[in-house]
Scaffold this motif. Sequence first.
Motif, PDB file in Angstrom:
ATOM      1  N   HIS B 192       0.837  -1.204   0.000  1.00 46.71           N
ATOM      2  CA  HIS B 192       0.000   0.000   0.000  1.00 46.71           C
ATOM      3  C   HIS B 192       0.874   1.257   0.000  1.00 46.71           C
ATOM      4  CE1 HIS B 192      -2.288   3.228   2.013  1.00 46.71           C
ATOM      5  NE2 HIS B 192      -3.325   2.752   1.336  1.00 46.71           N
ATOM      6  N   ASP B 193       1.833   1.307   0.936  1.00 44.68           N
ATOM      7  CA  ASP B 193       2.684   2.491   1.056  1.00 44.68           C
ATOM      8  C   ASP B 193       3.554   2.673  -0.187  1.00 44.68           C
ATOM      9  OD1 ASP B 193       1.520   2.772   3.489  1.00 44.68           O
ATOM     10  OD2 ASP B 193       3.234   2.017   4.647  1.00 44.68           O
ATOM     11  N   ARG B 194       4.050   1.575  -0.707  1.00 46.73           N
ATOM     12  CA  ARG B 194       4.882   1.671  -1.914  1.00 46.73           C
ATOM     13  C   ARG B 194       4.073   2.197  -3.109  1.00 46.73           C
ATOM     14  NH1 ARG B 194      10.167  -1.560  -2.680  1.00 46.73           N
ATOM     15  NH2 ARG B 194      10.523  -2.489  -0.638  1.00 46.73           N
ATOM     16  N   LEU B 195       2.820   1.709  -3.211  1.00 42.63           N
ATOM     17  CA  LEU B 195       1.961   2.181  -4.305  1.00 42.63           C
ATOM     18  C   LEU B 195       1.735   3.683  -4.204  1.00 42.63           C
ATOM     19  CD1 LEU B 195      -0.819  -0.568  -4.636  1.00 42.63           C
ATOM     20  CD2 LEU B 195       0.862   0.085  -6.362  1.00 42.63           C
ATOM     21  N   ILE B 196       1.442   4.135  -3.015  1.00 43.44           N
ATOM     22  CA  ILE B 196       1.251   5.574  -2.786  1.00 43.44           C
ATOM     23  C   ILE B 196       2.487   6.322  -3.284  1.00 43.44           C
ATOM     24  CG2 ILE B 196       1.122   7.372  -0.981  1.00 43.44           C
ATOM     25  CD1 ILE B 196      -1.530   6.081  -1.155  1.00 43.44           C
ATOM     26  N   VAL B 218      -5.797   3.040  -2.377  1.00 47.91           N
ATOM     27  CA  VAL B 218      -4.947   3.087  -3.570  1.00 47.91           C
ATOM     28  C   VAL B 218      -4.986   1.790  -4.391  1.00 47.91           C
ATOM     29  CG1 VAL B 218      -2.830   2.326  -2.412  1.00 47.91           C
ATOM     30  CG2 VAL B 218      -2.677   3.855  -4.410  1.00 47.91           C
ATOM     31  N   PHE B 219      -5.263   0.669  -3.739  1.00 50.01           N
ATOM     32  CA  PHE B 219      -5.322  -0.610  -4.465  1.00 50.01           C
ATOM     33  C   PHE B 219      -6.337  -0.550  -5.613  1.00 50.01           C
ATOM     34  CE2 PHE B 219      -3.640  -2.241  -0.387  1.00 50.01           C
ATOM     35  CZ  PHE B 219      -2.544  -2.940  -0.874  1.00 50.01           C
ATOM     36  N   TRP B 242       9.019  -6.273  -2.712  1.00 51.18           N
ATOM     37  CA  TRP B 242       7.837  -5.715  -2.064  1.00 51.18           C
ATOM     38  C   TRP B 242       7.255  -6.717  -1.054  1.00 51.18           C
ATOM     39  CZ3 TRP B 242       4.200  -1.894  -4.917  1.00 51.18           C
ATOM     40  CH2 TRP B 242       4.943  -1.036  -5.743  1.00 51.18           C
ATOM     41  N   LEU B 243       7.675  -7.976  -1.156  1.00 55.96           N
ATOM     42  CA  LEU B 243       7.097  -9.034  -0.324  1.00 55.96           C
ATOM     43  C   LEU B 243       8.121  -9.546   0.688  1.00 55.96           C
ATOM     44  CD1 LEU B 243       5.466 -10.928  -3.289  1.00 55.96           C
ATOM     45  CD2 LEU B 243       4.193  -9.758  -1.475  1.00 55.96           C
ATOM     46  N   ASP B 244       7.629 -10.074   1.822  1.00 57.97           N
ATOM     47  CA  ASP B 244       8.552 -10.651   2.795  1.00 57.97           C
ATOM     48  C   ASP B 244       8.744 -12.147   2.509  1.00 57.97           C
ATOM     49  OD1 ASP B 244       6.309 -11.940   3.792  1.00 57.97           O
ATOM     50  OD2 ASP B 244       6.058 -10.545   5.457  1.00 57.97           O
TER      51      ASP B 244
END
Lengths: 446, 446
Positions: B192-196, B218-219, B242-244
């Motif tokens: 979410h934060d990265r998309l923003i 934002v999604f 972007w993923l853990d």
Amino acid sequence: MVIDMSKKFKIPRGTSDILPQESLVWQDLEKKARKILNLYNYREIRTPIFEETDLFARSMGQTSDVVQKQMLNLTSQRLDEKGHIQLSGLSLRPENTASVVRSYIENSFDKKESLSRLFYLGPMFRGERPQKGRLRQFHQIGVEAIGPGSSSPYLDAEVIALCVNMLKSFGLKKFELKINTLGTLACKNNIHDRLIGCIEPRVDRLCDDCKERYIRNVFRVLDCKKNSCKSVIKAIAFGKDWLDEESLQYYEQVKTALAELDISYTEDPSLVRGLDYYTHTVFEVSDASLGSQDALGAGGRYNHLVSQLGGPQVDAVGFAVGVERILLAKQGSDNESEEDLDLYFLAIEETCVNEIFQMAEQVRRSWKGAPESLSVGINYQVSSMKSQMRAANKARARFVAIYGLDEKRQGKIKLKNMETGAEQDIPKEEFIEKFNAAIIEPGIKE
Amino acid sequence: MVIDMSKKFKIPRGTSDILPQESLVWQDLEKKARKILNLYNYREIRTPIFEETDLFARSMGQTSDVVQKQMLNLTSQRLDEKGHIQLSGLSLRPENTASVVRSYIENSFDKKESLSRLFYLGPMFRGERPQKGRLRQFHQIGVEAIGPGSSSPYLDAEVIALCVNMLKSFGLKKFELKINTLGTLACKNNIHDRLIGCIEPRVDRLCDDCKERYIRNVFRVLDCKKNSCKSVIKAIAFGKDWLDEESLQYYEQVKTALAELDISYTEDPSLVRGLDYYTHTVFEVSDASLGSQDALGAGGRYNHLVSQLGGPQVDAVGFAVGVERILLAKQGSDNESEEDLDLYFLAIEETCVNEIFQMAEQVRRSWKGAPESLSVGINYQVSSMKSQMRAANKARARFVAIYGLDEKRQGKIKLKNMETGAEQDIPKEEFIEKFNAAIIEPGIKE
């Protein structure tokens, strides 16, 4: 709007969930209904869940209890470009006859065939105070036979026979069929005036609702279940002289046709049904064991509804039965059935899950074209053998396929017949063939 | 309210009638769906058509387009004793996942079984502007696998395989499966934060709706079909970083399991689905031939929805496919089938109707216990032989039983095979036996 995150959600009042075990009973009922409807050559029509409110006002009568008090209307928060709220004037359907007739007219069925035999099944909605046998969402199965070719007393008898035979096919035995006639429209108006005359001297004995009904629509007084009103109705001397020659003759033909089909019935001159649109034959099927809401279904002839809703002057006859009422009447017999699971795959170790996951899919594929149905379950959660076998028993698995480290080492799967207890270790590559043989044969043979 | 008696009623905008010919296609689709759902051991649940509005606000997200703009709410004219309007705060269901989860919690499914495999089919409602593939009443078939035993990547693959195999069983061939992962809840927040951050410099290129979505959620920008927004989305450099670790590993296991089932897929990092509740696996099945509304169905994992709606912390995964979209994608193939009528009784004279009316009923009775289905029609309207045979042809009757004055005199019924044209005069008392033999044998043998 602030959302209360601790809120527990509940099903809306007057509605119910049909949970998996019970849904089997519903599926079975629907299957039986479809089979008998096909036998009589009725074809399914599905209309929307909501329609214009006016359609129901026109068909059921503006003064009817349903339209006055029980309609569930729709609103939308949605705005169009001009900022107006759309979607007003729509209501959830309180019954399906008006919608079917609307569709009949809109799709010009009368130009395509002389008699349209239609059926429907689905949810209906009324904003009633919920009680036993009265829900806000309830379900009906119904038929409508509409068209220029529908003006025959044989069709009244056919529709009644279909209703009775459908209820019998559901396993109901003790229900009672009552019939009556309201005669032609002229006759019905005459009956109306006579009823006013008969009740007038005793109008103060009616309940408050019926005092109002007496003015709005006197026929509805006859539907009242209150004792005070019942005694007023009982005192009315209905007679053949209330009907004209044409109406009497039509009614005789319906009764003769019913007798020819060995359909037994009781005549009840006070039976009128609470809807404006009936003329000639009306009928009701009831089961005394249901108490005050004892009607399983009802129907009748409605020769003026199609034209009243803006369509051609064609006659029609139909009925609807209530699914919840039928299930109540069947109660105690077999309302909860349980579907068998044919094969249940169990992994004993985490490392065994992968192979049985693939095997389960292969078994499913091997049955895809088969006319018979098969149900294959699998548990991805590895736990003790004991607790997994308990789960298999609970799911009523007929066969269990067990795969653990021993089986893995030997390249085999253990197949257990849960009924006989017999077990066999089957090489993985032969599993599908051996399982398919085992499920067809009763018991497992080596 | 004044009723305009000349009004022509129309079906509500954005809804459609399923007429008899088309209903056969729907019945066939539902039969195939039920068969494959049973094969995977999913059991039917039926929840009400409406639920508390808050349930959808909580599950789909208060800020979602559906909850903000598309809810159809209920109102009632009904007054209770205190004069208050009841039934506020209820909405027609825009989808069925929230209702199934509400029922799961309310009926404590988690106490009864470790994994509940549930399916539903039925109408859903959204107050959208109607367009191709977007209706106000539309229909979905969906599954939800919920419970403590549902936290396995094999279950994601099972559910996706079931979706793909169901579409295949409907005869669809050209559809595409896209998958993605949103990772754990922590991961999803990070995305979410990265998309923003990625969109922020280009936010002025978004459409007006997406400018608002960018702030609200934002999604949802990723679901936009507008070219300007699509180009912004295309420029986003999604990456494994972007993923853990946990999310990546889970996703790998799902992909491996899909490969083991020979399910082919495309990975699409911009696939997020417009609902708040997904975590980990999301997927969508689409058919390019459908144009801008190309999704046939979609689903994913939703491990936090049950607890969010007040239930226990149990994981879940599910999907829904749209019936209208499936039928659009099938268009041109076999969307209109016609059911045969097996036997059609024709009376040539008014005086002959009575006997064939009884004979039709006897034929039906002789088939009541049979596993095969039979359809028997009858025409009560006597008209010329020619026009009646035309009606029989139109109804696609396989056999016609003709009864006129000649036949009556001889005590026979003429049975005509409409395919071969062969006719035979059968004594009335042998009719059922001879007809039953004829309908099983192809052609009529003397």
